[in-house]
Design a protein around this motif. Structure first.
Motif, PDB file in Angstrom:
ATOM      1  N   UNK A   1       6.810  46.039  51.194  1.00 46.96           N
ATOM      2  CA  UNK A   1       6.709  47.153  52.577  1.00 46.96           C
ATOM      3  C   UNK A   1       7.913  48.024  52.338  1.00 46.96           C
ATOM      4  N   UNK A   2       8.980  47.668  51.652  1.00 45.99           N
ATOM      5  CA  UNK A   2      10.242  48.669  51.646  1.00 45.99           C
ATOM      6  C   UNK A   2       9.910  49.639  50.700  1.00 45.99           C
ATOM      7  N   UNK A   3       9.285  49.361  49.621  1.00 44.13           N
ATOM      8  CA  UNK A   3       8.755  50.494  48.603  1.00 44.13           C
ATOM      9  C   UNK A   3       7.649  51.348  49.505  1.00 44.13           C
ATOM     10  N   UNK A   4       6.770  50.768  50.125  1.00 37.59           N
ATOM     11  CA  UNK A   4       5.707  51.386  50.710  1.00 37.59           C
ATOM     12  C   UNK A   4       6.313  52.293  51.697  1.00 37.59           C
ATOM     13  N   UNK A   5       7.026  52.026  52.695  1.00 39.99           N
ATOM     14  CA  UNK A   5       7.714  52.726  53.774  1.00 39.99           C
ATOM     15  C   UNK A   5       8.760  53.680  53.305  1.00 39.99           C
ATOM     16  N   UNK A   6       9.206  53.481  51.967  1.00 37.91           N
ATOM     17  CA  UNK A   6      10.388  54.170  51.523  1.00 37.91           C
ATOM     18  C   UNK A   6      11.744  53.971  52.159  1.00 37.91           C
ATOM     19  N   UNK A   7      11.816  52.869  52.946  1.00 37.76           N
ATOM     20  CA  UNK A   7      13.252  52.587  53.674  1.00 37.76           C
ATOM     21  C   UNK A   7      13.078  51.024  53.497  1.00 37.76           C
ATOM     22  N   UNK A   8      14.096  50.467  53.227  1.00 38.95           N
ATOM     23  CA  UNK A   8      14.466  48.851  53.295  1.00 38.95           C
ATOM     24  C   UNK A   8      14.504  48.339  54.888  1.00 38.95           C
ATOM     25  N   UNK A   9      15.204  49.137  55.655  1.00 39.00           N
ATOM     26  CA  UNK A   9      15.116  48.754  57.202  1.00 39.00           C
ATOM     27  C   UNK A   9      13.734  48.658  57.856  1.00 39.00           C
ATOM     28  N   UNK A  10      12.750  49.537  57.407  1.00 40.63           N
ATOM     29  CA  UNK A  10      11.607  49.502  57.933  1.00 40.63           C
ATOM     30  C   UNK A  10      10.712  48.415  57.339  1.00 40.63           C
ATOM     31  N   UNK A  11      10.942  48.011  55.869  1.00 44.36           N
ATOM     32  CA  UNK A  11      10.077  47.337  55.289  1.00 44.36           C
ATOM     33  C   UNK A  11      10.607  45.828  55.879  1.00 44.36           C
ATOM     34  N   UNK A  12      11.780  45.603  56.146  1.00 41.76           N
ATOM     35  CA  UNK A  12      12.579  44.345  56.954  1.00 41.76           C
ATOM     36  C   UNK A  12      11.842  44.020  58.232  1.00 41.76           C
ATOM     37  N   UNK A  13      11.619  45.223  58.879  1.00 47.28           N
ATOM     38  CA  UNK A  13      11.256  45.481  60.357  1.00 47.28           C
ATOM     39  C   UNK A  13       9.809  44.794  60.339  1.00 47.28           C
ATOM     40  N   UNK A  14       8.829  45.493  59.454  1.00 44.84           N
ATOM     41  CA  UNK A  14       7.506  45.309  59.271  1.00 44.84           C
ATOM     42  C   UNK A  14       7.281  43.829  58.862  1.00 44.84           C
ATOM     43  N   UNK A  15       7.926  43.505  58.112  1.00 40.51           N
ATOM     44  CA  UNK A  15       7.966  41.753  57.396  1.00 40.51           C
ATOM     45  C   UNK A  15       8.428  40.881  58.892  1.00 40.51           C
ATOM     46  N   UNK A  16       9.461  41.331  59.355  1.00 40.93           N
ATOM     47  CA  UNK A  16       9.960  40.311  60.345  1.00 40.93           C
ATOM     48  C   UNK A  16       8.807  40.120  61.484  1.00 40.93           C
ATOM     49  N   UNK A  17       8.134  41.310  61.759  1.00 42.46           N
ATOM     50  CA  UNK A  17       6.854  41.243  62.748  1.00 42.46           C
ATOM     51  C   UNK A  17       5.789  40.850  62.159  1.00 42.46           C
ATOM     52  N   UNK A  18       5.283  40.552  60.979  1.00 47.24           N
ATOM     53  CA  UNK A  18       3.998  40.231  60.355  1.00 47.24           C
ATOM     54  C   UNK A  18       4.096  39.299  59.299  1.00 47.24           C
ATOM     55  N   UNK A  19       5.235  39.230  58.576  1.00 48.88           N
ATOM     56  CA  UNK A  19       5.070  38.088  57.457  1.00 48.88           C
ATOM     57  C   UNK A  19       6.485  37.305  57.162  1.00 48.88           C
ATOM     58  N   UNK A  20       7.135  37.303  58.309  1.00 50.91           N
ATOM     59  CA  UNK A  20       8.488  36.468  58.127  1.00 50.91           C
ATOM     60  C   UNK A  20       8.160  35.192  57.910  1.00 50.91           C
ATOM     61  N   UNK A  21       9.193  34.121  57.539  1.00 53.40           N
ATOM     62  CA  UNK A  21       8.909  32.698  57.289  1.00 53.40           C
ATOM     63  C   UNK A  21       8.538  32.097  58.510  1.00 53.40           C
ATOM     64  N   UNK A  22       9.097  32.464  59.725  1.00 49.72           N
ATOM     65  CA  UNK A  22       8.345  31.933  60.973  1.00 49.72           C
ATOM     66  C   UNK A  22       6.846  32.169  61.100  1.00 49.72           C
ATOM     67  N   UNK A  23       6.360  33.424  60.858  1.00 50.18           N
ATOM     68  CA  UNK A  23       4.943  33.800  61.295  1.00 50.18           C
ATOM     69  C   UNK A  23       4.201  32.809  60.154  1.00 50.18           C
TER      70      UNK A  23
END
Length: 167
Positions: free
Chosen positions: A26-48
């Motif tokens: 997702x960092x590659x897809x969005x072109x920003x590591x911060x956005x990729x991390x945020x997206x994963x945190x909301x959708x695919x984090x280890x908690x999720x």
């Protein structure tokens, strides 16, 4: 070596790998590591991902080459999330994390086999509009674009595109 898609058990080793690969994707897809991390945190984090373990309607399908995991996606057979699609029994696919189109083809071929075995009559897929590689791959696999009303993810400013295939 032959690539094979199979269900994965949600255990710590898998979850750490999946979360890291999702951040990379997702960092590659969005072109920003911060956005990729945020997206994963909301959708695919280890908690999720660990929550999936207790939800029998959500499963993770992963591509392996030998013992090496490569790509994955979530299958959701929940009646609630698969209603209003004009199908008797549908399965939804989302959060496809991949690093080459060949892996996507392997994942979807296996998803179609599973759909036939479980007597689903429709597979539908949520895709971020900016994921042009996935869109092109789905179209090459005879998935058709369709309209479905869901809100745009305002935080990521990403429109979702929907595809379906009768089985």
């Amino acid at each position: 070596m032959v690539k094979v898609a199979k269900f994965v058990v949600i255990i710590n080793d898998n979850v750490v790998w999946m979360e890291n690969k999702a951040i990379q994707f997702y960092s590659g897809l969005f072109g920003q590591k911060a956005l990729g991390e945020k997206y994963v945190d909301e959708n695919l984090s280890h908690q999720k991902l660990f929550k999936i373990q207790n939800d029998f309607s959500v499963e993770v399908l992963m591509v392996y080459e030998g013992d090496n995991p490569l790509s994955f996606m979530k299958l959701n057979s929940s009646r609630l999330s698969n209603q209003n699609l004009g199908a008797n029994k549908a399965v939804g696919i989302e959060h496809i994390v991949y690093f080459n189109p060949e892996d996507v083809a392997v994942l979807f071929k296996r998803a179609e086999e599973i759909a036939l075995q479980r007597k689903y009559d429709l597979i539908w897929v949520k895709v971020l509009e900016i994921d042009t590689v996935l869109i092109e791959t789905l179209q090459s696999l005879d998935y058709e674009k369709f309209s479905f009303e869901e809100p745009i993810n305002k935080e990521f400013h990403q429109k979702l595109v929907y595809f379906r295939k009768s089985v």
